[in-house]
Design an enzyme around this catalytic site. Structure first.
Site, mmCIF file in Angstrom:
data_model
loop_
_atom_site.group_PDB
_atom_site.id
_atom_site.type_symbol
_atom_site.label_atom_id
_atom_site.label_comp_id
_atom_site.label_asym_id
_atom_site.label_seq_id
_atom_site.Cartn_x
_atom_site.Cartn_y
_atom_site.Cartn_z
ATOM 1 N N GLU A 85 -5.081 7.722 -7.387
ATOM 2 C CA GLU A 85 -5.543 8.811 -8.087
ATOM 3 C C GLU A 85 -6.133 9.456 -8.754
ATOM 4 O O GLU A 85 -7.302 7.951 -9.739
ATOM 5 C CB GLU A 85 -4.078 8.694 -8.750
ATOM 6 C CG GLU A 85 -2.979 8.441 -7.904
ATOM 7 C CD GLU A 85 -2.738 9.558 -6.813
ATOM 8 O OE1 GLU A 85 -2.608 10.717 -7.141
ATOM 9 O OE2 GLU A 85 -1.232 9.229 -6.206
ATOM 10 N N TRP A 86 -6.822 10.556 -9.316
ATOM 11 C CA TRP A 86 -7.923 10.249 -9.794
ATOM 12 C C TRP A 86 -7.552 10.096 -11.734
ATOM 13 O O TRP A 86 -8.942 10.542 -12.426
ATOM 14 C CB TRP A 86 -8.037 12.436 -10.396
ATOM 15 C CG TRP A 86 -6.729 12.996 -10.628
ATOM 16 C CD1 TRP A 86 -5.596 13.215 -9.994
ATOM 17 C CD2 TRP A 86 -6.132 13.008 -12.188
ATOM 18 N NE1 TRP A 86 -4.341 14.018 -10.928
ATOM 19 C CE2 TRP A 86 -4.866 13.678 -12.166
ATOM 20 C CE3 TRP A 86 -7.214 12.839 -13.479
ATOM 21 C CZ2 TRP A 86 -4.530 13.744 -13.449
ATOM 22 C CZ3 TRP A 86 -7.233 13.627 -14.544
ATOM 23 C CH2 TRP A 86 -5.655 14.379 -15.061
ATOM 24 N N GLY A 112 -3.663 -2.855 -1.147
ATOM 25 C CA GLY A 112 -3.178 -2.408 0.218
ATOM 26 C C GLY A 112 -1.971 -1.526 0.305
ATOM 27 O O GLY A 112 -1.912 -0.331 -0.771
ATOM 28 N N TRP A 114 1.511 -0.275 2.382
ATOM 29 C CA TRP A 114 2.720 -0.744 3.336
ATOM 30 C C TRP A 114 1.132 0.407 4.190
ATOM 31 O O TRP A 114 0.782 0.559 5.439
ATOM 32 C CB TRP A 114 3.762 0.522 3.449
ATOM 33 C CG TRP A 114 3.815 0.456 4.856
ATOM 34 C CD1 TRP A 114 4.408 1.706 5.487
ATOM 35 C CD2 TRP A 114 4.180 0.096 5.687
ATOM 36 N NE1 TRP A 114 4.468 1.635 6.525
ATOM 37 C CE2 TRP A 114 4.703 0.443 7.572
ATOM 38 C CE3 TRP A 114 4.165 -1.639 6.617
ATOM 39 C CZ2 TRP A 114 5.086 0.274 8.189
ATOM 40 C CZ3 TRP A 114 4.730 -2.251 7.469
ATOM 41 C CH2 TRP A 114 4.870 -1.463 8.405
ATOM 42 N N ASN A 115 0.893 1.821 3.266
ATOM 43 C CA ASN A 115 0.410 3.124 4.315
ATOM 44 C C ASN A 115 -1.563 2.263 4.570
ATOM 45 O O ASN A 115 -2.332 3.206 4.526
ATOM 46 C CB ASN A 115 0.249 4.429 3.482
ATOM 47 C CG ASN A 115 1.008 5.098 3.577
ATOM 48 O OD1 ASN A 115 2.009 4.731 4.680
ATOM 49 N ND2 ASN A 115 0.901 6.105 2.500
ATOM 50 N N GLU A 155 -0.538 -5.705 4.287
ATOM 51 C CA GLU A 155 0.987 -5.588 5.591
ATOM 52 C C GLU A 155 0.250 -5.172 7.151
ATOM 53 O O GLU A 155 0.644 -3.826 7.211
ATOM 54 C CB GLU A 155 2.252 -4.284 4.443
ATOM 55 C CG GLU A 155 2.376 -4.743 3.401
ATOM 56 C CD GLU A 155 3.349 -3.940 2.729
ATOM 57 O OE1 GLU A 155 3.524 -3.209 3.212
ATOM 58 O OE2 GLU A 155 3.376 -4.045 1.671
ATOM 59 N N TYR A 156 0.309 -5.685 7.922
ATOM 60 C CA TYR A 156 0.162 -7.318 7.801
ATOM 61 C C TYR A 156 -0.983 -8.514 8.314
ATOM 62 O O TYR A 156 -1.187 -7.307 9.581
ATOM 63 C CB TYR A 156 1.449 -7.967 8.090
ATOM 64 C CG TYR A 156 2.856 -7.554 7.279
ATOM 65 C CD1 TYR A 156 3.132 -7.755 6.247
ATOM 66 C CD2 TYR A 156 3.487 -6.391 8.527
ATOM 67 C CE1 TYR A 156 4.319 -7.079 5.217
ATOM 68 C CE2 TYR A 156 4.712 -6.136 7.143
ATOM 69 C CZ TYR A 156 5.091 -6.321 6.079
ATOM 70 O OH TYR A 156 6.061 -6.253 5.739
#
Length: 217
Positions: A85-86, A112, A114-115, A155-156
């Site tokens: 984020e900015w 990291g 999930w995305n 992940e992962y």
């Protein structure tokens, strides 16, 4: 095991729960028998509407012993940690203000989620040169922003765009980070940076993704 929210389809959207265990707590507990409560602060919670909005100032600094700022990017292009984020750098500083109220609180950067998938992680650990460069840059980033350590949310390993080599390389990466943090603490005379990892809690995939005995060491 702790319930954890991972960042899903939208950078400012909701998240799904999955069970993960934080490897690295064993190292903390080996030198302290105090109770450990690890919490995540998500940088997208600032965008929730109305009463759902949650900022660093809303955190009770005495509820958690360790707060992980989620998430930063493990950027294989620059071999460094970069913000999502900015206003993340401002949020880092506001998180550190919590330690004025509770000097025993530890705040770590989590990279990291999930995305993030495995792509950048796999590139970082692909060879010793890129891994060393990332480690050195990450250490400088952590000290610059006054974090107490690093939490790796890969992940992962071996999955989701990864390589079969990732299982072994992840172990090597953790070993090299731990060694770097120890050496830097001696040279700088500062407390050693903590090292944690969020890993899958189910035993079958855990055995496939990680060299568990070596990581626990």
């Amino acid at each position: 095991m702790l319930p954890k929210c991972g960042r899903k389809t939208s950078p400012r959207g909701g998240c799904a729960n999955s069970l993960l265990v934080l490897v690295g707590l064993a190292a903390i507990l080996s030198v302290s028998h105090a109770y450990i409560r690890v919490c995540y602060y998500t940088n997208w919670s600032q965008f929730r509407p109305s009463k759902g909005r949650f900022l660093p100032e809303n955190i009770d600094p005495f509820v958690c012993t360790h707060i992980l700022f989620a998430f930063g990017v493990a950027n294989a292009t620059s071999n460094n940690i970069t913000a999502i984020e900015w206003n993340d750098p401002a949020l880092y500083s506001r998180m550190m203000d919590l330690k004025i109220q509770n000097p025993n609180l530890k705040v770590l950067m989590a990279i990291g989620g999930w995305n993030a998938r495995s792509t950048h992680f796999t590139q970082i650990v692909a060879n010793d040169a890129s891994m060393t460069q990332f480690n050195n840059n990450a250490l400088a980033f952590l000290r610059q922003h006054k974090f107490d350590g690093l939490d790796i949310d890969w992940e992962y390993p071996t999955t989701r765009g990864g390589s079969p080599r990732d299982r072994r390389r992840f172990t090597v990466w953790l070993q090299s980070l731990r060694q770097l943090f120890e050496q830097e603490a001696i040279e700088s005379k500062q407390p050693r940076l903590l090292l944690m990892a969020a890993v899958v809690g189910a035993i079958a995939p855990a055995l496939a993704y990680y060299q568990i005995p070596q990581i626990v060491q």
